[in-house]
Motif scaffolding. Sequence first.
Motif, PDB file in Angstrom:
ATOM      1  N   UNK A   1       0.846  -1.187   0.000  1.00  0.00           N
ATOM      2  CA  UNK A   1       0.000   0.000   0.000  1.00  0.00           C
ATOM      3  C   UNK A   1       0.888   1.245   0.000  1.00  0.00           C
ATOM      4  N   UNK A   2       0.670   2.109  -0.991  1.00  0.00           N
ATOM      5  CA  UNK A   2       1.445   3.341  -1.111  1.00  0.00           C
ATOM      6  C   UNK A   2       0.896   4.421  -0.185  1.00  0.00           C
ATOM      7  N   UNK A   3      -0.431   4.520  -0.125  1.00  0.00           N
ATOM      8  CA  UNK A   3      -1.085   5.544   0.687  1.00  0.00           C
ATOM      9  C   UNK A   3      -2.196   4.895   1.504  1.00  0.00           C
ATOM     10  N   UNK A   4      -1.998   4.825   2.801  1.00  0.00           N
ATOM     11  CA  UNK A   4      -2.981   4.156   3.669  1.00  0.00           C
ATOM     12  C   UNK A   4      -4.324   4.874   3.705  1.00  0.00           C
ATOM     13  N   UNK A   5      -4.303   6.180   3.515  1.00  0.00           N
ATOM     14  CA  UNK A   5      -5.567   6.934   3.547  1.00  0.00           C
ATOM     15  C   UNK A   5      -6.453   6.605   2.352  1.00  0.00           C
ATOM     16  N   UNK A   6      -5.836   6.451   1.164  1.00  0.00           N
ATOM     17  CA  UNK A   6      -6.626   6.218  -0.044  1.00  0.00           C
ATOM     18  C   UNK A   6      -6.664   4.747  -0.448  1.00  0.00           C
ATOM     19  N   UNK A   7      -5.746   3.951   0.113  1.00  0.00           N
ATOM     20  CA  UNK A   7      -5.665   2.543  -0.271  1.00  0.00           C
ATOM     21  C   UNK A   7      -4.927   2.321  -1.580  1.00  0.00           C
ATOM     22  N   UNK A   8      -4.262   3.363  -2.101  1.00  0.00           N
ATOM     23  CA  UNK A   8      -3.533   3.249  -3.362  1.00  0.00           C
ATOM     24  C   UNK A   8      -2.417   2.213  -3.244  1.00  0.00           C
ATOM     25  N   UNK A   9      -2.333   1.335  -4.245  1.00  0.00           N
ATOM     26  CA  UNK A   9      -1.327   0.283  -4.278  1.00  0.00           C
ATOM     27  C   UNK A   9      -0.064   0.807  -4.967  1.00  0.00           C
ATOM     28  N   UNK A  10       1.107   0.479  -4.409  1.00  0.00           N
ATOM     29  CA  UNK A  10       2.391   0.926  -4.943  1.00  0.00           C
ATOM     30  C   UNK A  10       2.730   0.185  -6.232  1.00  0.00           C
ATOM     31  N   UNK A  11       3.380   0.901  -7.139  1.00  0.00           N
ATOM     32  CA  UNK A  11       3.850   0.297  -8.384  1.00  0.00           C
ATOM     33  C   UNK A  11       5.320   0.659  -8.586  1.00  0.00           C
ATOM     34  N   UNK A  12       6.011  -0.178  -9.337  1.00  0.00           N
ATOM     35  CA  UNK A  12       7.420   0.062  -9.646  1.00  0.00           C
ATOM     36  C   UNK A  12       7.516   1.258 -10.585  1.00  0.00           C
ATOM     37  N   UNK A  13       8.381   2.204 -10.254  1.00  0.00           N
ATOM     38  CA  UNK A  13       8.513   3.424 -11.052  1.00  0.00           C
ATOM     39  C   UNK A  13       9.015   3.148 -12.462  1.00  0.00           C
ATOM     40  N   UNK A  14       9.859   2.126 -12.631  1.00  0.00           N
ATOM     41  CA  UNK A  14      10.431   1.847 -13.946  1.00  0.00           C
ATOM     42  C   UNK A  14       9.540   0.974 -14.817  1.00  0.00           C
ATOM     43  N   UNK A  15       8.940  -0.071 -14.230  1.00  0.00           N
ATOM     44  CA  UNK A  15       8.194  -1.042 -15.029  1.00  0.00           C
ATOM     45  C   UNK A  15       6.682  -0.900 -14.924  1.00  0.00           C
ATOM     46  N   UNK A  16       6.207  -0.234 -13.877  1.00  0.00           N
ATOM     47  CA  UNK A  16       4.770  -0.112 -13.666  1.00  0.00           C
ATOM     48  C   UNK A  16       4.146  -1.338 -13.018  1.00  0.00           C
ATOM     49  N   UNK A  17       4.967  -2.345 -12.697  1.00  0.00           N
ATOM     50  CA  UNK A  17       4.462  -3.581 -12.074  1.00  0.00           C
ATOM     51  C   UNK A  17       3.954  -3.281 -10.663  1.00  0.00           C
ATOM     52  N   UNK A  18       2.892  -3.969 -10.271  1.00  0.00           N
ATOM     53  CA  UNK A  18       2.382  -3.856  -8.910  1.00  0.00           C
ATOM     54  C   UNK A  18       3.433  -4.390  -7.946  1.00  0.00           C
ATOM     55  N   UNK A  19       3.654  -3.672  -6.840  1.00  0.00           N
ATOM     56  CA  UNK A  19       4.616  -4.122  -5.833  1.00  0.00           C
ATOM     57  C   UNK A  19       3.894  -4.891  -4.740  1.00  0.00           C
ATOM     58  N   UNK A  20       4.550  -5.946  -4.288  1.00  0.00           N
ATOM     59  CA  UNK A  20       4.005  -6.796  -3.236  1.00  0.00           C
ATOM     60  C   UNK A  20       4.932  -6.746  -2.027  1.00  0.00           C
ATOM     61  N   UNK A  21       4.387  -7.045  -0.866  1.00  0.00           N
ATOM     62  CA  UNK A  21       5.165  -7.193   0.352  1.00  0.00           C
ATOM     63  C   UNK A  21       5.138  -8.660   0.739  1.00  0.00           C
ATOM     64  N   UNK A  22       6.312  -9.241   0.949  1.00  0.00           N
ATOM     65  CA  UNK A  22       6.425 -10.633   1.381  1.00  0.00           C
ATOM     66  C   UNK A  22       7.271 -10.650   2.648  1.00  0.00           C
ATOM     67  N   UNK A  23       6.700 -11.134   3.745  1.00  0.00           N
ATOM     68  CA  UNK A  23       7.462 -11.272   4.983  1.00  0.00           C
ATOM     69  C   UNK A  23       8.109 -12.652   4.986  1.00  0.00           C
ATOM     70  N   UNK A  24       9.418 -12.681   5.253  1.00  0.00           N
ATOM     71  CA  UNK A  24      10.152 -13.945   5.269  1.00  0.00           C
ATOM     72  C   UNK A  24      10.923 -14.097   6.576  1.00  0.00           C
ATOM     73  N   UNK A  25      11.117 -15.354   6.971  1.00  0.00           N
ATOM     74  CA  UNK A  25      12.001 -15.678   8.081  1.00  0.00           C
ATOM     75  C   UNK A  25      13.368 -15.904   7.459  1.00  0.00           C
ATOM     76  N   UNK A  26      14.353 -15.131   7.891  1.00  0.00           N
ATOM     77  CA  UNK A  26      15.703 -15.184   7.332  1.00  0.00           C
ATOM     78  C   UNK A  26      16.617 -15.686   8.437  1.00  0.00           C
TER      79      UNK A  26
END
Length: 118
Positions: free
Chosen positions: A23-48
């Motif tokens: 989420x790019x903006x929590x107030x509007x719910x806008x989803x973040x995108x990659x500035x170069x490719x326009x692909x939707x960005x995802x968040x993945x939590x991992x145990x490292x």
Amino acid sequence: MRQIPVDTSAATVMVAKNPQPKVKDRRTGEIATDAETGATLMTVDVMFAANDEVEILSLTVPETGISGDLQMGTPVALTGLIARPWENEFNGQKRHGIAFRAVAVTSLVAGAAEPKAA
């Protein structure tokens, strides 16, 4: 901005939380995108796990870089993982941290889930 490559060759990495749209903006719910490719960005939590220490890392990954069924506990490989230090100031308070981004998160059991030819 400084980018630090992270060596994952000696680490054990597993999904800690299923991928979610970033989420790019929590107030509007806008989803973040990659500035170069326009692909939707995802968040993945991992145990490292490495060097007898375990951390939960929250990674930003383009949706196109997620392959296989990534559910909690799935062992994964991380491609192109970088750490990026950040700092900002909001209402007179300074905050800082490290943001993690990967080119791809790939399930290491994706092939095992496919039926085998007889």
